[in-house]
Design an enzyme around this catalytic site. Sequence first.
Site, mmCIF file in Angstrom:
data_model
loop_
_atom_site.group_PDB
_atom_site.id
_atom_site.type_symbol
_atom_site.label_atom_id
_atom_site.label_comp_id
_atom_site.label_asym_id
_atom_site.label_seq_id
_atom_site.Cartn_x
_atom_site.Cartn_y
_atom_site.Cartn_z
ATOM 1 N N ARG A 158 34.383 69.342 60.146
ATOM 2 C CA ARG A 158 35.738 69.415 59.587
ATOM 3 C C ARG A 158 36.796 69.229 60.666
ATOM 4 O O ARG A 158 37.695 68.401 60.539
ATOM 5 C CB ARG A 158 35.948 70.755 58.890
ATOM 6 C CG ARG A 158 35.136 70.928 57.623
ATOM 7 C CD ARG A 158 35.426 72.283 57.016
ATOM 8 N NE ARG A 158 34.617 72.536 55.846
ATOM 9 C CZ ARG A 158 33.373 73.051 55.885
ATOM 10 N NH1 ARG A 158 32.809 73.357 57.048
ATOM 11 N NH2 ARG A 158 32.698 73.254 54.779
ATOM 12 N N VAL A 159 36.730 70.034 61.730
ATOM 13 C CA VAL A 159 37.760 69.938 62.771
ATOM 14 C C VAL A 159 37.620 68.609 63.509
ATOM 15 O O VAL A 159 38.619 67.908 63.749
ATOM 16 C CB VAL A 159 37.686 71.127 63.750
ATOM 17 C CG1 VAL A 159 38.743 70.974 64.844
ATOM 18 C CG2 VAL A 159 37.861 72.464 63.028
ATOM 19 N N ASP A 188 26.855 63.424 66.825
ATOM 20 C CA ASP A 188 26.566 64.478 65.847
ATOM 21 C C ASP A 188 25.263 64.098 65.166
ATOM 22 O O ASP A 188 25.239 63.215 64.311
ATOM 23 C CB ASP A 188 27.716 64.590 64.820
ATOM 24 C CG ASP A 188 27.561 65.818 63.928
ATOM 25 O OD1 ASP A 188 26.407 66.192 63.620
ATOM 26 O OD2 ASP A 188 28.587 66.398 63.529
ATOM 27 N N ARG A 210 33.936 76.670 70.722
ATOM 28 C CA ARG A 210 33.406 77.970 71.097
ATOM 29 C C ARG A 210 33.039 77.991 72.571
ATOM 30 O O ARG A 210 32.489 77.017 73.100
ATOM 31 C CB ARG A 210 32.127 78.280 70.301
ATOM 32 C CG ARG A 210 32.390 78.928 68.960
ATOM 33 C CD ARG A 210 32.994 80.313 69.128
ATOM 34 N NE ARG A 210 33.394 80.923 67.881
ATOM 35 C CZ ARG A 210 34.552 80.711 67.248
ATOM 36 N NH1 ARG A 210 35.448 79.889 67.741
ATOM 37 N NH2 ARG A 210 34.836 81.339 66.126
ATOM 38 N N ASP A 247 40.335 76.383 75.055
ATOM 39 C CA ASP A 247 40.938 77.437 74.233
ATOM 40 C C ASP A 247 39.972 78.599 74.027
ATOM 41 O O ASP A 247 40.374 79.662 73.561
ATOM 42 C CB ASP A 247 41.318 76.841 72.864
ATOM 43 C CG ASP A 247 42.048 77.826 71.966
ATOM 44 O OD1 ASP A 247 42.989 78.490 72.467
ATOM 45 O OD2 ASP A 247 41.699 77.946 70.778
ATOM 46 N N GLU A 290 35.294 86.642 75.922
ATOM 47 C CA GLU A 290 36.720 86.790 75.622
ATOM 48 C C GLU A 290 37.054 88.264 75.469
ATOM 49 O O GLU A 290 36.248 89.006 74.903
ATOM 50 C CB GLU A 290 37.066 86.025 74.344
ATOM 51 C CG GLU A 290 36.855 84.523 74.515
ATOM 52 C CD GLU A 290 37.232 83.713 73.271
ATOM 53 O OE1 GLU A 290 37.719 84.281 72.287
ATOM 54 O OE2 GLU A 290 37.030 82.492 73.305
ATOM 55 N N HIS A 318 42.455 81.420 73.036
ATOM 56 C CA HIS A 318 41.871 81.284 71.684
ATOM 57 C C HIS A 318 42.973 81.230 70.617
ATOM 58 O O HIS A 318 43.021 82.054 69.713
ATOM 59 C CB HIS A 318 40.884 82.438 71.406
ATOM 60 C CG HIS A 318 39.868 82.090 70.354
ATOM 61 N ND1 HIS A 318 38.568 82.513 70.406
ATOM 62 C CD2 HIS A 318 39.963 81.364 69.213
ATOM 63 C CE1 HIS A 318 37.909 82.081 69.341
ATOM 64 N NE2 HIS A 318 38.741 81.372 68.602
ATOM 65 N N ALA A 325 43.577 78.721 65.955
ATOM 66 C CA ALA A 325 43.864 79.026 64.551
ATOM 67 C C ALA A 325 45.149 79.824 64.397
ATOM 68 O O ALA A 325 45.472 80.275 63.297
ATOM 69 C CB ALA A 325 42.708 79.814 63.956
HETATM 70 P P1 NAD Z 1 31.794 72.285 60.919
HETATM 71 O O1 NAD Z 1 30.574 73.069 60.588
HETATM 72 O O2 NAD Z 1 32.589 71.674 59.826
HETATM 73 O O3 NAD Z 1 31.403 71.105 61.935
HETATM 74 C C1 NAD Z 1 30.545 71.287 63.009
HETATM 75 C C2 NAD Z 1 29.857 69.959 63.276
HETATM 76 O O4 NAD Z 1 29.023 70.121 64.428
HETATM 77 C C3 NAD Z 1 28.937 69.514 62.132
HETATM 78 O O5 NAD Z 1 29.239 68.193 61.737
HETATM 79 C C4 NAD Z 1 27.538 69.606 62.724
HETATM 80 O O6 NAD Z 1 26.658 68.610 62.242
HETATM 81 C C5 NAD Z 1 27.837 69.405 64.210
HETATM 82 N N1 NAD Z 1 26.774 69.892 65.074
HETATM 83 C C6 NAD Z 1 25.985 70.986 64.907
HETATM 84 N N2 NAD Z 1 25.100 71.071 65.918
HETATM 85 C C7 NAD Z 1 25.360 70.024 66.745
HETATM 86 C C8 NAD Z 1 24.784 69.577 67.952
HETATM 87 N N3 NAD Z 1 23.746 70.213 68.522
HETATM 88 N N4 NAD Z 1 25.297 68.480 68.542
HETATM 89 C C9 NAD Z 1 26.348 67.811 67.980
HETATM 90 N N5 NAD Z 1 26.900 68.170 66.808
HETATM 91 C C10 NAD Z 1 26.423 69.274 66.204
HETATM 92 O O7 NAD Z 1 32.687 73.242 61.808
HETATM 93 P P2 NAD Z 1 34.256 73.093 62.050
HETATM 94 O O8 NAD Z 1 34.967 73.779 60.978
HETATM 95 O O9 NAD Z 1 34.563 71.689 62.340
HETATM 96 O O10 NAD Z 1 34.437 73.993 63.373
HETATM 97 C C11 NAD Z 1 34.030 73.458 64.618
HETATM 98 C C12 NAD Z 1 34.096 74.519 65.696
HETATM 99 O O11 NAD Z 1 35.448 74.904 65.920
HETATM 100 C C13 NAD Z 1 33.353 75.824 65.388
HETATM 101 O O12 NAD Z 1 32.733 76.275 66.567
HETATM 102 C C14 NAD Z 1 34.466 76.782 64.990
HETATM 103 O O13 NAD Z 1 34.112 78.119 65.167
HETATM 104 C C15 NAD Z 1 35.539 76.329 65.963
HETATM 105 N N6 NAD Z 1 36.903 76.702 65.611
HETATM 106 C C16 NAD Z 1 37.678 77.218 66.602
HETATM 107 C C17 NAD Z 1 38.987 77.528 66.343
HETATM 108 C C18 NAD Z 1 39.859 78.096 67.415
HETATM 109 O O14 NAD Z 1 40.653 78.984 67.140
HETATM 110 N N7 NAD Z 1 39.766 77.605 68.637
HETATM 111 C C19 NAD Z 1 39.523 77.338 65.056
HETATM 112 C C20 NAD Z 1 38.708 76.781 64.076
HETATM 113 C C21 NAD Z 1 37.389 76.446 64.370
HETATM 114 C C1 MLT Z 2 37.482 80.296 63.978
HETATM 115 O O1 MLT Z 2 36.275 80.111 64.197
HETATM 116 O O2 MLT Z 2 37.960 80.186 62.836
HETATM 117 C C2 MLT Z 2 38.370 80.597 65.121
HETATM 118 O O3 MLT Z 2 37.703 81.284 66.104
HETATM 119 C C3 MLT Z 2 39.675 81.141 64.753
HETATM 120 C C4 MLT Z 2 39.948 82.590 64.965
HETATM 121 O O4 MLT Z 2 39.621 83.407 64.121
HETATM 122 O O5 MLT Z 2 40.567 82.925 65.971
#
Ligand code: NAD
Ligand code: MLT
Length: 309
Positions: free
Chosen positions: A149-150, A169, A229, A253, A258, A277, A280
């Site tokens: 998604r991201v 991916d 992460r 980030d 943490e 961090h 979000a």
């Molecule tokens: P998601 O599950 O939609 O996408 C993750 C993608 O990673 C998937 O397409 C999956 O196939 C791929 N993947 C899994 N294992 C893999 C590997 N070994 N090699 C390559 N690709 C692989 O998740 P998302 O919603 O896109 O979130 C992505 C990351 O961002 C997560 O770790 C989430 O916790 C983090 N996140 C962080 C923040 C923040 O505050 N910094 C905010 C939102 C999400």
């Molecule tokens: C998340 O995985 O959604 C992020 O870590 C955002 C957060 O809760 O800070």
Amino acid sequence: MKVLVTDPIADAGLERLDEAGFIVETAYDIEGEALRSAIQDAVGLVVRSGTEVTADLLAAAPELVIVGRAGIGVDNIDIDAATEHGVIVANAPEGNVRAAAEHTVAMAFATARSIPQAHSRLKSGEWAKGEYLGTELNNKTLGIVGLGRVGQEVARRLNSLGMDLLAYDPYIGADRAAALGAELAELDTVLERADIATVHTPLTPETEGLISEPELAKLEGGYLINCARGGIIDESALAEAVADGTLNGAALDVFADEPLSTDSPLLAVENVVVTPHLGASTEAAQENVATSIADQIVAATNDEPVMNA
Ligand code: NAD
Ligand code: MLT
């Protein structure tokens, strides 16, 4: 029925729980015995990334029906233990995706144009115009590790700024990548060809340490961003790679531990940009995830389907 909230969430989520008739107890920064005691009569637990939901904690919660993660990553929750205890684990997978993608784009500009470094020099009275020669994103290659998604939202945004897209991916089809205008390739190829690499996988046993010294060497001359992460990138190896000029810069980030320790080698390297961090941390995202998780707690405690939406 009590819902315990151990990491701050938006008021809209707390109000929704309150309106549904729950006793909402907020208890931030508690741990150990105080946490075990607070959870013993709770039917719901709401967390972000700050609370470790361990097997030990779940064992102290006989009434617990659901753990709601107001956000995406569930790596701080022992899902196997929750399953053993019959506790539902729900997250809010959509509500902060755009916030995380925007933060990633901001980090790309921050590192490629040295914005934080130049900002602090000017704030301390130095007009260091001659010292910062940046990199344009236009016509460069973005390497995306994890096209979920991201990752997809980042791809769209940076493609519209003129970047070519290359992605690693192993769990998505070439058709999904092609629909975004991205080429799929192996990790080594992505890192070798990318000018900027950005990580968007979950933290799993498979992704822990995915990018370490040999992978960083492949990104020679490039920039690395991690808004996913901590733990996916080897932080010591990254600090060294930026310090010795293997990489031009990095923007992070998220961190393995943490809050990030003031002793971290990352903080000593000029071209490593860091935020605490914040991916979000927008009003819209926080309201989205808080209300989503409140709705799921209401559903779970009424024996209705939990949508994870
Ligand atoms: P998601 O599950 O939609 O996408 C993750 C993608 O990673 C998937 O397409 C999956 O196939 C791929 N993947 C899994 N294992 C893999 C590997 N070994 N090699 C390559 N690709 C692989 O998740 P998302 O919603 O896109 O979130 C992505 C990351 O961002 C997560 O770790 C989430 O916790 C983090 N996140 C962080 C923040 C923040 O505050 N910094 C905010 C939102 C999400
Ligand atoms: C998340 O995985 O959604 C992020 O870590 C955002 C957060 O809760 O800070």
